[in-house]
Design an enzyme around this catalytic site. Structure first.
Site, mmCIF file in Angstrom:
data_model
loop_
_atom_site.group_PDB
_atom_site.id
_atom_site.type_symbol
_atom_site.label_atom_id
_atom_site.label_comp_id
_atom_site.label_asym_id
_atom_site.label_seq_id
_atom_site.Cartn_x
_atom_site.Cartn_y
_atom_site.Cartn_z
ATOM 1 N N TYR A 1 0.863 -1.185 0.000
ATOM 2 C CA TYR A 1 0.000 0.000 0.000
ATOM 3 C C TYR A 1 0.895 1.229 0.000
ATOM 4 C CZ TYR A 1 -3.817 3.074 1.681
ATOM 5 O OH TYR A 1 -4.745 4.088 1.828
ATOM 6 N N LYS B 1 -1.238 -1.161 -4.259
ATOM 7 C CA LYS B 1 -2.261 -0.124 -4.167
ATOM 8 C C LYS B 1 -1.518 1.205 -4.189
ATOM 9 C CE LYS B 1 -5.851 2.154 -1.589
ATOM 10 N NZ LYS B 1 -6.431 2.489 -0.286
#
EC number: 4.1.3.3
Length: 232
Positions: A145, A175
């Site tokens: 992330y 992400k």
């Protein structure tokens, strides 16, 4: 092929779920089942990202994060395609504990942000942290992330991805929650043969990211029209 790589690829629209609260600041577990039905039936979205930024995961206790993850997995069973749990924490042991828990309850993947208090000072240090967390749930797909505006970690995602599967065999994608489209584009261009999931996380720039090769989006904005177009 690892167990993680045999799972269904995470793509299309992924809802970054909020954590519902009561007026007294307690988690309102009773509405999560309704939330699942709303996403599936009203929005056509069948993948979710739990305990991330929108879900305020890092503001919850470890116990609360475990309970929230359990409720989403339980209520989403046979309704949702993918439940990805964000397990990032400042403490490596806590992050590992959450990763193990996600595997135990039947989550479909885990995601981790960089530790942002005592920050990793280079790519190798960051990958070592991520590697230790991923190893705690070796059967689950692992996603990084990338959100430098909140973590303060300035290591470019493109640099991080270079050779990452050699260190983290379960790594399946990214992400990308940053406005640096050059970095995102280089991630896509330099890893086309690896079939990573490139999930864009800045709603306002999603159309640009799609042109550049995003395979999905994780955000708090979900739309039936976008969901329909992605499936066609």
């Amino acid at each position: 092929m690892t167990m993680a790589s045999s799972k269904k690829k995470l793509e299309g629209l992924v809802a970054a779920t909020i954590t519902p609260m009561t007026e007294n600041g307690e988690i309102n577990f009773s509405v999560i089942g309704q939330y699942v039905d709303y996403l599936v039936e009203e929005q056509g979205v069948k993948s979710i990202f739990v305990n991330g930024t929108t879900g305020e995961g890092l503001s919850l206790s470890i116990s609360e994060r475990r309970q929230v993850a359990e409720e989403w997995v339980t209520k989403g069973r046979n309704k949702l395609d993918q439940v990805v749990i964000h397990v990032g924490a400042l403490s490596l042991k806590e992050s590992q504990e959450l990763a193990k828990h996600a595997a135990e309850i039947g989550a479909d993947g885990i995601a981790v942000i960089a530790p942002f208090f005592l920050k990793p000072w280079n790519k190798d240090v960051l990958i070592n942290f991520l590697k230790e967390v991923a190893a705690a749930a070796p059967a689950l797909p692992f996603y990084y992330y990338h959100i430098p505006a909140l973590t303060g970690i300035k290591i470019r995602a493109e640099e991080l991805l270079d050779g990452i599967q050699d260190k983290i065999p379960t790594f399946q994608g990214l992400k990308f929650s940053d406005t640096d489209l050059l970095d995102f584009g280089q991630c896509v261009d330099q890893n086309q043969q690896r079939q990573f999931a490139f999930l864009f996380g800045v709603d306002e720039q999603l159309l640009s990211a799609l042109v550049m090769g995003a395979t999905g989006a994780v955000g708090s904005f979900v739309s039936r029209d976008l969901s329909t177009s992605w499936s066609n």
